[in-house]
Each structure stands twice: as structure tokens, then as C-alpha cells.
Design a protein around this motif. Structure first.
Motif, PDB file in Angstrom:
ATOM      1  N   GLY A 106       0.821  -1.214   0.000  1.00  0.00           N
ATOM      2  CA  GLY A 106       0.000   0.000   0.000  1.00  0.00           C
ATOM      3  C   GLY A 106       0.851   1.259   0.000  1.00  0.00           C
ATOM      4  O   GLY A 106       0.577   2.210  -0.750  1.00  0.00           O
ATOM      5  N   LEU A 107       1.894   1.268   0.848  1.00  0.00           N
ATOM      6  CA  LEU A 107       2.783   2.429   0.880  1.00  0.00           C
ATOM      7  C   LEU A 107       3.454   2.668  -0.458  1.00  0.00           C
ATOM      8  O   LEU A 107       3.683   3.805  -0.876  1.00  0.00           O
ATOM      9  CB  LEU A 107       3.855   2.229   1.968  1.00  0.00           C
ATOM     10  CG  LEU A 107       3.404   2.370   3.430  1.00  0.00           C
ATOM     11  CD1 LEU A 107       4.545   1.983   4.364  1.00  0.00           C
ATOM     12  CD2 LEU A 107       2.954   3.788   3.712  1.00  0.00           C
ATOM     13  N   ASN A 108       3.753   1.571  -1.139  1.00  0.00           N
ATOM     14  CA  ASN A 108       4.443   1.678  -2.423  1.00  0.00           C
ATOM     15  C   ASN A 108       3.575   2.341  -3.492  1.00  0.00           C
ATOM     16  O   ASN A 108       4.082   2.810  -4.510  1.00  0.00           O
ATOM     17  CB  ASN A 108       4.870   0.286  -2.891  1.00  0.00           C
ATOM     18  CG  ASN A 108       6.153   0.318  -3.687  1.00  0.00           C
ATOM     19  OD1 ASN A 108       6.939   1.262  -3.595  1.00  0.00           O
ATOM     20  ND2 ASN A 108       6.381  -0.706  -4.487  1.00  0.00           N
ATOM     21  N   ARG A 109       2.253   2.380  -3.255  1.00  0.00           N
ATOM     22  CA  ARG A 109       1.340   2.973  -4.227  1.00  0.00           C
ATOM     23  C   ARG A 109       0.994   4.431  -3.889  1.00  0.00           C
ATOM     24  O   ARG A 109       0.265   5.071  -4.632  1.00  0.00           O
ATOM     25  CB  ARG A 109       0.046   2.144  -4.284  1.00  0.00           C
ATOM     26  CG  ARG A 109       0.231   0.738  -4.826  1.00  0.00           C
ATOM     27  CD  ARG A 109      -1.033  -0.079  -4.642  1.00  0.00           C
ATOM     28  NE  ARG A 109      -0.863  -1.444  -5.139  1.00  0.00           N
ATOM     29  CZ  ARG A 109      -1.236  -1.847  -6.352  1.00  0.00           C
ATOM     30  NH1 ARG A 109      -1.800  -0.996  -7.178  1.00  0.00           N
ATOM     31  NH2 ARG A 109      -1.042  -3.093  -6.716  1.00  0.00           N
ATOM     32  N   THR A 110       1.482   4.925  -2.776  1.00  0.00           N
ATOM     33  CA  THR A 110       1.142   6.285  -2.351  1.00  0.00           C
ATOM     34  C   THR A 110       2.223   7.272  -2.769  1.00  0.00           C
ATOM     35  O   THR A 110       3.358   6.895  -3.079  1.00  0.00           O
ATOM     36  CB  THR A 110       0.976   6.335  -0.822  1.00  0.00           C
ATOM     37  OG1 THR A 110       2.252   6.061  -0.207  1.00  0.00           O
ATOM     38  CG2 THR A 110      -0.041   5.309  -0.347  1.00  0.00           C
ATOM     39  N   GLN A 111       1.865   8.560  -2.729  1.00  0.00           N
ATOM     40  CA  GLN A 111       2.821   9.612  -3.051  1.00  0.00           C
ATOM     41  C   GLN A 111       3.800   9.846  -1.911  1.00  0.00           C
ATOM     42  O   GLN A 111       4.867  10.417  -2.119  1.00  0.00           O
ATOM     43  CB  GLN A 111       2.066  10.910  -3.366  1.00  0.00           C
ATOM     44  CG  GLN A 111       1.355  10.908  -4.713  1.00  0.00           C
ATOM     45  CD  GLN A 111       2.332  10.689  -5.856  1.00  0.00           C
ATOM     46  OE1 GLN A 111       3.386  11.339  -5.939  1.00  0.00           O
ATOM     47  NE2 GLN A 111       1.998   9.754  -6.750  1.00  0.00           N
TER      48      GLN A 111
END
Length: 270
Positions: free
Chosen positions: A70-75
Motif C-alpha cells: 500500500g505504501l508503495n502505491r502512495t505519493q
């Protein structure tokens, strides 16, 4: 057909599925199908098959990988990695040193190495993308060779034996080569205990040199033969291991040393 035969057949089919079917279906799906078939055929009890899903460690690892994805998909990850790259002024060495420092700081507050990895991994991966650097330069796999009990009772001949070099080549393919030292190593420096681990296991300390000759570099000394020769045998074995600079864990003069001495050795060596 006996249940044992059925289990072996299912095991072989599962391995074939991993080797061939993983190109079409994920290994996870193959594993779950195999588990369901074993339950339906009576090879596994439902409670046993599902026990792993309630294991705290398994839940923690799965949760952290989900969080990392999930973190990898955030800005947020991209912004943090971009800031790190600007501060380092494009120096990959500085970026790498920064992530090492960050991991060390996190490990002081988070006891799980898996959790630390899942936090740092997406940021490190994003930094590699930002700098157009192959992630393998920062994150690399660690190969492990592990065997069971090493019950050494005599020395390897000086000129070796047929197959020794081939065996050493197999053991030496990976970074960590682990073995359980199922033996005490000393010159009768302890008193035989009233009860042994099956027999009173002792070998001359030079047998440890042969373990190094095979290529092993990480050992455990905690097993059912550890106390065969009492406290004297334990401490003598530790002394001979230290004299050879062998990295080990499991025994010590106290509980803290038994559980942590191998870490101190690793820090000193690296």
C-alpha cells in the motif's frame, strides 16, 4: 491405498505443480489447493490445516507486506525517496548509508526484523527508481545452506576422501552455511553427566577445524548433547569455538551470552 502413500502422491503432485504450474497459476493457489485436497482425503485434520492462518507471526508478516504494498502505491513514499535523493545530491553511497542508518534506528524501537524490512523496502525501492539504479545494488538475496546434526567423531583425512571437494562445492554455493554441532569438543574437561542425550558425545577439538574445512560458518550448540559433560564440557566447547573464531549461538556462561554471543561475533567480524 494407505494414507501414507496418498500423502506422498499429493506431495509429489504439489512439487510438480510448483515446478510446472507456477507459470500459469500462483504458488499460493497451488499450495491452497494441495491443502484442501489433503483435508478432503483425510491426510490432514481441518484444525491442523487451518492452524497456520491463526499464527501470530504469519498474520504479522502478511499484514506488513500488505502495508508495504500500500505504501508503495502512495505519493508519500515517492516524496520521501525524492527528498532523500536530493539531500544525497545523487550519491548512491550516501543514499545507501542513509537507509542503513534508518534501519538501525527503527530496529531499536521495532523488535521485528520483518516489520523493519517492510517499512524500509518500499522507500528503498522508490529511491532506486528515482536514481535509475538497479534495486539489486541495494537489496540482495541471502543464500543459506543448512544441514541437520553434525555428529563428528573423527578427523577428515589430510588428503580428503572421494567426494569431499564436490560436497564442499555444494555447501559453499551460498552465503550462510549452517550446522548443528551435535557434539561437545574438549579433552575430558568436563564430568560425564548422570543422564546423557542418548550417549556421551565428545570429540577432540580439532574436529572443529574440519567443520570449517567443509565451509560451514554458522553453528548452534544447543541440543540434547550439550550437557553430556556438565558445565565443564559446555565451557570448554565454547572456548575451543572462540579460539577458532567460529560464529555460534545456543550456549554461554549465562543466559544472555547463550542467546546473544553470536550477534556480538557477527558485529565484530563485519
Amino acid at each position: 491405498m494407505t494414507q501414507m502413500t496418498l500423502c506422498l502422491i499429493l506431495f509429489i503432485l504439489t512439487l510438480i505443480g510448483f515446478a510446472v504450474g507456477s507459470s500459469y497459476v500462483s504458488i499460493t493457489v497451488i499450495s491452497l489447493i494441495s491443502m484442501m485436497v489433503m483435508v478432503l482425503t483425510g491426510c490432514l485434520e481441518p484444525a491442523t490445516a487451518l492452524a497456520g492462518f491463526s499464527n501470530g507471526s504469519a498474520i504479522l508478516m502478511a499484514s506488513m507486506f500488505i502495508v508495504a504494498a500500500g505504501l508503495n502505491r502512495t505519493q508519500m513514499v515517492n516524496k520521501i525517496s525524492g527528498y532523500i535523493c536530493r539531500v544525497s545530491k545523487g550519491s548512491f553511497t550516501k543514499v545507501l548509508a542513509g537507509y542503513v542508518l534508518l534501519t538501525c534506528i527503527l530496529s531499536q524501537f521495532i523488535p521485528s526484523a520483518v516489520v523493519c524490512f517492510c517499512i524500509v523496502f518500499p522507500m528503498a525501492q522508490a529511491a532506486c527508481r528515482e536514481m535509475n539504479v538497479n534495486p539489486s545494488r541495494m537489496m540482495f538475496s541471502l543464500g543459506i545452506t543448512a544441514i541437520g546434526d553434525a555428529f563428528t567423531t573423527r578427523r577428515i583425512p589430510a588428503d580428503g576422501y572421494p567426494g569431499l571437494e564436490e560436497l564442499r562445492e555444494v555447501i559453499g554455493r551460498h552465503d550462510v552455511k549452517f550446522s548443528n554441532l551435535e557434539m561437545t569438543y574438549h579433552h575430558l574437561e568436563g564430568t560425564p553427566a548422570a543422564v546423557s542425550g542418548g550417549t556421551w558425545a565428545m570429540a577432540e577439538p580439532r574436529c572443529l577445524d574440519d567443520m570449517k574445512r567443509y565451509g560451514f560458518n554458522l553453528f548452534t550448540t544447543a541440543n540434547n548433547h550439550t550437557g553430556d559433560y556438565g558445565e565443564g564440557g559446555v565451557l570448554a566447547t565454547i572456548r575451543h569455538l572462540r579460539e577458532r573464531d567460529m560464529v555460534f549461538s545456543g550456549t554461554g556462561a549465562n543466559l544472555a551470552e547463550a542467546s546473544g554471543y553470536h550477534q556480538q561475533l557477527l558485529y565484530r567480524r563485519h
